[in-house]
Design an enzyme around this catalytic site. Structure first.
Site, PDB file in Angstrom:
ATOM      1  N   GLU A 196     -24.144 -25.231  -1.899  1.00 43.67           N
ATOM      2  CA  GLU A 196     -25.312 -24.664  -2.557  1.00 43.67           C
ATOM      3  C   GLU A 196     -25.483 -23.190  -2.241  1.00 43.67           C
ATOM      4  O   GLU A 196     -25.216 -22.746  -1.129  1.00 43.67           O
ATOM      5  CB  GLU A 196     -26.552 -25.436  -2.125  1.00 43.67           C
ATOM      6  CG  GLU A 196     -26.442 -26.875  -2.564  1.00 43.67           C
ATOM      7  CD  GLU A 196     -27.727 -27.640  -2.399  1.00 43.67           C
ATOM      8  OE1 GLU A 196     -28.226 -28.144  -3.413  1.00 43.67           O
ATOM      9  OE2 GLU A 196     -28.232 -27.745  -1.286  1.00 43.67           O
ATOM     10  N   CYS A 230     -28.660 -16.327  -1.019  1.00 43.14           N
ATOM     11  CA  CYS A 230     -28.434 -17.101   0.204  1.00 43.14           C
ATOM     12  C   CYS A 230     -27.192 -17.954  -0.017  1.00 43.14           C
ATOM     13  O   CYS A 230     -27.140 -18.731  -0.968  1.00 43.14           O
ATOM     14  CB  CYS A 230     -29.661 -17.970   0.492  1.00 43.14           C
ATOM     15  SG  CYS A 230     -29.442 -19.069   1.901  1.00 43.14           S
ATOM     16  N   CYS A 257     -22.906 -29.475   7.772  1.00 42.30           N
ATOM     17  CA  CYS A 257     -23.065 -28.749   9.042  1.00 42.30           C
ATOM     18  C   CYS A 257     -22.915 -29.732  10.199  1.00 42.30           C
ATOM     19  O   CYS A 257     -23.484 -30.818  10.155  1.00 42.30           O
ATOM     20  CB  CYS A 257     -24.432 -28.073   9.103  1.00 42.30           C
ATOM     21  SG  CYS A 257     -24.657 -27.110  10.623  1.00 42.30           S
ATOM     22  N   CYS A 282     -29.544 -30.298  14.007  1.00 41.02           N
ATOM     23  CA  CYS A 282     -30.958 -29.952  14.174  1.00 41.02           C
ATOM     24  C   CYS A 282     -31.839 -31.012  13.518  1.00 41.02           C
ATOM     25  O   CYS A 282     -31.580 -31.429  12.391  1.00 41.02           O
ATOM     26  CB  CYS A 282     -31.245 -28.577  13.589  1.00 41.02           C
ATOM     27  SG  CYS A 282     -30.200 -27.293  14.285  1.00 41.02           S
ATOM     28  N   CYS A 323     -33.621 -30.408   9.889  1.00 38.03           N
ATOM     29  CA  CYS A 323     -32.847 -29.809   8.796  1.00 38.03           C
ATOM     30  C   CYS A 323     -32.116 -30.874   7.979  1.00 38.03           C
ATOM     31  O   CYS A 323     -31.424 -31.724   8.533  1.00 38.03           O
ATOM     32  CB  CYS A 323     -31.847 -28.820   9.382  1.00 38.03           C
ATOM     33  SG  CYS A 323     -30.717 -28.119   8.154  1.00 38.03           S
ATOM     34  N   CYS A 345     -35.414 -23.067   3.006  1.00 39.97           N
ATOM     35  CA  CYS A 345     -34.673 -23.200   4.270  1.00 39.97           C
ATOM     36  C   CYS A 345     -34.638 -24.645   4.731  1.00 39.97           C
ATOM     37  O   CYS A 345     -35.668 -25.309   4.780  1.00 39.97           O
ATOM     38  CB  CYS A 345     -35.337 -22.411   5.389  1.00 39.97           C
ATOM     39  SG  CYS A 345     -35.568 -20.686   5.030  1.00 39.97           S
TER      40      CYS A 345
END
Ligand code: SAH
Ligand code: SF4
Length: 349
Positions: A83, A96, A103, A107, A110, A327
């Site tokens: 994305e 961005c 990932c 976290c 997220c 985010c």
């Protein structure tokens, strides 16, 4: 491909100005087909066509937010998708981009973390996102008003070689010609890689996702802290070689009743007191499976007021929350799921 890669592609028998011509065609003129590079002799063009192609990621899906933000789901050559997000503003535009498919850093707040890591992106795929999004929005690169943030999917410092190569390609004055000052990379705090980044000649600005005010709290929210302790992270920030025009940026995601108290703010102030830095506060962007809530605006402002006693502190405006572009929300959420997800916004806080 950089100049050295292009030389290799052309083969040792070609004079090096041919690689320069190719570089110019790809990155300055931005040709879309090798056959359009008419200043190369035909035999070289044929040889290139047999071995290579010019490609950008392809559009799989685009989502448009009410606030002008656009989230692009882009398909790579191996059919995996990443994305990229386009955020136009009055005085500048920001793209961005992602650095990995998924990932590996876990976290707790997220959505990308839920994917795990599928693979690193190549330098070409990183640059390709910028070029795709710029072209799709009618923007010629370089443009003074274009900012790049490597804050999409992935932990960029776990793919540092490709991130640095992409940065060199984006900033090459004979090619795309963006300024280093307008590219920012954000990390969860991979300490040895921060040192490596600092040693690079051409590098983006550095942002660090702090997200907690104590060692213990950070370990809970960002388990990577077990490996790279908060204390050592702050030490790494202290020794980071900032350029004359540069400040460190710290990002701090505020989670209701978890890390958003006035005490937290005062602890953050002490942690960062001796650093040349600014802080961006991000009120949590909610998502399915994320076990936290967004704090009230008042609490976010209070946190900001305390930090402002000692350093610049801004509240990052959420962009494209309605299309899951904000985010921590990048998880290739498809349109059919968006309806289900709306409940995450309408449920009482
Ligand atoms: N992996 C890098 C960059 C991508 S994340 C990093 O973690 O820094 C970009 C920013 O989004 C980080 O500062 C991260 O803390 C923040 N973030 C992650 N999930 C979020 C969420 N649900 N709401 C708000 N911000 C979030
Ligand atoms: Fe990865 Fe950054 Fe999300 Fe953490 S916040 S899981 S490091 S993308």
């Amino acid at each position: 491909m950089d100049l050295a890669d292009l030389k290799k592609l052309l083969g040792p028998e070609q004079p090096s100005f041919r690689a320069r011509q190719l570089f110019d065609a790809l990155y300055r003129q931005r040709v879309e087909n090798l056959s359009d590079i008419t200043n190369l002799p035909q035999d070289i063009r044929h040889q290139l066509l047999a071995n290579a192609s010019v490609g950008l990621p392809e559009l799989e899906q685009r989502y448009d937010s009410g606030d002008g933000t656009r989230r692009y789901l882009l398909r790579l050559a191996d059919n995996r998708t990443v994305e990229s997000v386009w955020m136009p503003e009055e005085n500048r535009d920001t793209v961005c981009i992602s650095s990995q498919v998924g990932c590996p850093v876990d976290c707790r707040f997220c959505l990308t973390a839920l994917m795990g890591l599928e693979r690193n992106l190549t330098a070409g795929e990183i640059v390709g996102q910028v070029l795709y999004v710029a072209r799709a929005n009618g923007l010629a690169v370089p443009r003074e008003r274009l900012n790049i943030v490597m804050m999409g999917m992935g932990e960029p410092l776990l793919n540092l070689d490709n991130v640095l190569k992409a940065t060199r390609l984006l900033t090459d004055q004979t090619g795309l010609g963006l300024s280093e000052k307008r590219i920012t990379v954000s990390t969860s705090g991979i300490i040895p890689k921060m040192d490596e980044l600092g040693a690079a000649d051409i590098r983006p600005k550095l942002a660090i996702s702090l997200n907690a005010s104590t060692e213990e709290q950070r370990r809970e929210l960002m388990p990577i802290t077990r490996k790279y302790h908060l204390r050592e992270l702050i030490e790494a920030c202290k020794r980071y070689p900032l350029r004359a025009w540069e400040k460190l940026t710290f990002e701090y995601v505020l989670l209701k009743n978890v890390n958003d108290s006035e005490e937290d703010a005062r602890r953050v102030l002490r942690l960062l007191a001796h650093l040349n830095c600014k802080v961006n506060l991000i009120a949590l962007n909610p998502g399915p499976g994320i076990p936290f809530e967004t704090p009230d605006e008042e609490r976010v402002h209070r946190f900001q007021q305390i930090l402002r006693r000692a350093m610049p502190c801004f509240i990052r405006k959420p962009r494209g929350r309605d299309i899951f572009a904000a985010c921590g929300q990048l998880k290739r959420v498809a349109s059919e799921n968006l309806v289900a997800i709306e409940s995450a916004f309408t449920s009482p806080a």
